[in-house]
Design an enzyme around this catalytic site. Structure first.
Site, PDB file in Angstrom:
ATOM      1  N   TYR A 184      -0.152  33.484  58.093  1.00  0.00           N
ATOM      2  CA  TYR A 184       0.257  33.885  56.732  1.00  0.00           C
ATOM      3  C   TYR A 184      -0.795  33.459  55.712  1.00  0.00           C
ATOM      4  CZ  TYR A 184       5.097  35.018  58.018  1.00  0.00           C
ATOM      5  OH  TYR A 184       6.224  35.583  58.547  1.00  0.00           O
ATOM      6  N   LYS A 207      22.125   5.602  60.612  1.00  0.00           N
ATOM      7  CA  LYS A 207      22.485   6.616  59.606  1.00  0.00           C
ATOM      8  C   LYS A 207      21.633   7.874  59.804  1.00  0.00           C
ATOM      9  CE  LYS A 207      19.267   4.490  56.338  1.00  0.00           C
ATOM     10  NZ  LYS A 207      19.139   3.625  55.148  1.00  0.00           N
TER      11      LYS A 207
HETATM   12  C1  LIG Z   1      18.330   2.514  55.692  1.00  0.00           C
HETATM   13  C2  LIG Z   1      18.585   1.081  55.395  1.00  0.00           C
HETATM   14  C3  LIG Z   1      18.045   0.078  56.202  1.00  0.00           C
HETATM   15  C4  LIG Z   1      17.056   0.344  57.322  1.00  0.00           C
HETATM   16  O1  LIG Z   1      15.760   0.433  56.758  1.00  0.00           O
HETATM   17  P1  LIG Z   1      14.466   0.638  57.676  1.00  0.00           P
HETATM   18  O2  LIG Z   1      13.336   0.623  56.715  1.00  0.00           O
HETATM   19  O3  LIG Z   1      14.627   1.944  58.350  1.00  0.00           O
HETATM   20  O4  LIG Z   1      14.454  -0.504  58.625  1.00  0.00           O
HETATM   21  C5  LIG Z   1      18.419  -1.230  55.943  1.00  0.00           C
HETATM   22  N1  LIG Z   1      19.250  -1.535  54.915  1.00  0.00           N
HETATM   23  C6  LIG Z   1      19.746  -0.588  54.099  1.00  0.00           C
HETATM   24  C7  LIG Z   1      20.634  -0.985  52.986  1.00  0.00           C
HETATM   25  C8  LIG Z   1      19.432   0.743  54.303  1.00  0.00           C
HETATM   26  O5  LIG Z   1      19.929   1.670  53.489  1.00  0.00           O
END
Ligand SMILES: *Cc1c(COP(=O)(O)O)cnc(C)c1O
Length: 368
Positions: free
Chosen positions: A260, A35
């Site tokens: 800055y 994702k």
């Molecule tokens: C993003 C997500 C994961 C992965 O989590 P990590 O901590 O990056 O391993 C797993 N399960 C769900 C439901 C998620 O939203």
């Protein structure tokens, strides 16, 4: 010549991390979580690099899943928040996307659609995170209802998500695991129901808390999910190296300020290197002076505020620094987690914030 701010992506290290997850979870299947553009690494490129290894991928929404299909990924893709409309259910059935079902509205969608091909669903159970999922006492009814629908495949997975697996001293992970197991126990065919629990932290730190499907994200990218150092996480290899180059070098004398707000003042005659990377490239603006940066592989310290397109680094103690010299913001030898810690956030946030103007460059050993 192109702007030198680049994110190098090492696909061999990605595969190493995937294989590590695989080796830690016994017979469980490892769904690769890609994702948010594969945590900033490029969803299609990352998925392609894993497509001979991963039986399935997981994303947050259907747009991300369709991007994988357009990129030529043929595996099932799990939508972690499920469908947002009946149209999405129909697309999921055509494209072989798996749907998380976490609320009653999503059940109605499945009741209302007529599908050529039934969809696979995962029931999300709220075992203590209190963010998404059905209450424990609803699960039996939800399971029965979904099983009775012609739109739904028989292979329903029951899933939950950990709130505190990143802290190996927190007992909540065990409690959530037991909770999910107890919740499926009264279901008719409970022996054959597949469970999904493990995220990266559980895979690395909680051998008992996996289920039949695990869902690693951050560990694939080589960052530790833990809040404290953890031995198992040392076996990960960083996938992204955020790099740029020196574009100017100058001397300032004691008392002169840099950047800055003139927030950093030289306390001796100092050599300042200006580097072509800034918060417009995803390098956090709030990192303080003194944050480490590798210039020609040597640890130097940030001097003054991060600008949109540039930073300034104190390179007084380096021998020769010239325009064009290589600078690393994070990667091998300078963990992204360390920079995240400087601004009180986690590597996840820094990685997902790298914008498109930073070009991703992919590296892997040429296969025979
Ligand atoms: C993003 C997500 C994961 C992965 O989590 P990590 O901590 O990056 O391993 C797993 N399960 C769900 C439901 C998620 O939203």
């Amino acid at each position: 010549m192109a702007r030198p701010a680049v994110a190098e992506i090492n696909l061999d290290n990605l595969r190493h991390n995937y294989q590590l997850a695989n080796s830690l979870v016994g017979d469980a299947q490892v769904i690769a979580v890609v994702k948010a553009n594969a945590y900033g690494h490029g969803a299609v490129a990352v998925s392609k690099a894993l497509q001979d290894l991963a039986p399935a991928f997981a994303v947050a929404c259907i747009e991300e899943a369709l991007e994988l299909r357009r990129g030529g990924i043929t595996q099932p893709v799990l939508l972690l928040e499920g469908a947002f409309s009946e149209d999405e259910v129909i697309i999921a059935s055509v494209e072989n996307f798996w749907l998380m079902v976490d609320n009653h509205k999503q059940i109605s969608m499945l009741q209302n659609v007529t599908l050529q091909q039934s969809v696979s669903v995962w029931i999300k159970v709220d075992t203590g995170m209190h963010r998404l999922g059905f209450q424990l006492d609803e699960v039996a009814d939800v399971y029965g209802e979904l099983q009775s629908l012609s739109a739904v495949n028989d292979d329903i997975v029951v899933a939950s998500h950990f709130a505190c697996a990143d802290d190996v001293s927190n007992e909540m992970t065990q409690a959530q695991t037991e909770c999910l197991r107890n919740t499926v126990k009264p279901l008719p065919n409970n022996e054959s129901i597949l469970l999904s629990l493990g995220n990266s932290a559980a895979i690395l730190g909680w051998p008992e808390a996996q289920g039949d499907w695990v869902r690693p994200g951050i560990m694939l990218y080589g960052c530790s999910p833990f809040i404290h150092a953890h031995d198992e996480a040392k076996r990960l290899k960083p996938v992204m190296t955020l790099k740029s180059q020196v574009i100017a070098v100058r001397d300032v004398v004691a008392g002169e300020a840099v950047g800055y707000g003139a927030t950093w003042t030289a306390n001796r005659t100092s050599k300042i290197a200006t580097v072509a990377i800034g918060y417009g490239d995803g390098y956090p603006r709030t990192v303080p002076s003194g944050t480490p940066v590798l210039v020609n592989g040597e640890r130097c310290l940030l001097a003054g505020r991060v600008s949109m397109d540039m930073i300034t680094v104190d390179v007084t103690d380096l021998e020769d620094v010239e325009i064009g010299d290589e600078v690393m913001l994070w990667g091998e030898g300078l963990p992204c987690e360390e920079i995240a810690g400087q601004v009180d956030t986690i590597s996840y946030e820094l990685l997902t914030r790298i914008p498109t103007r930073v070009s991703r460059m992919y590296f892997e050993e040429i296969e025979e």
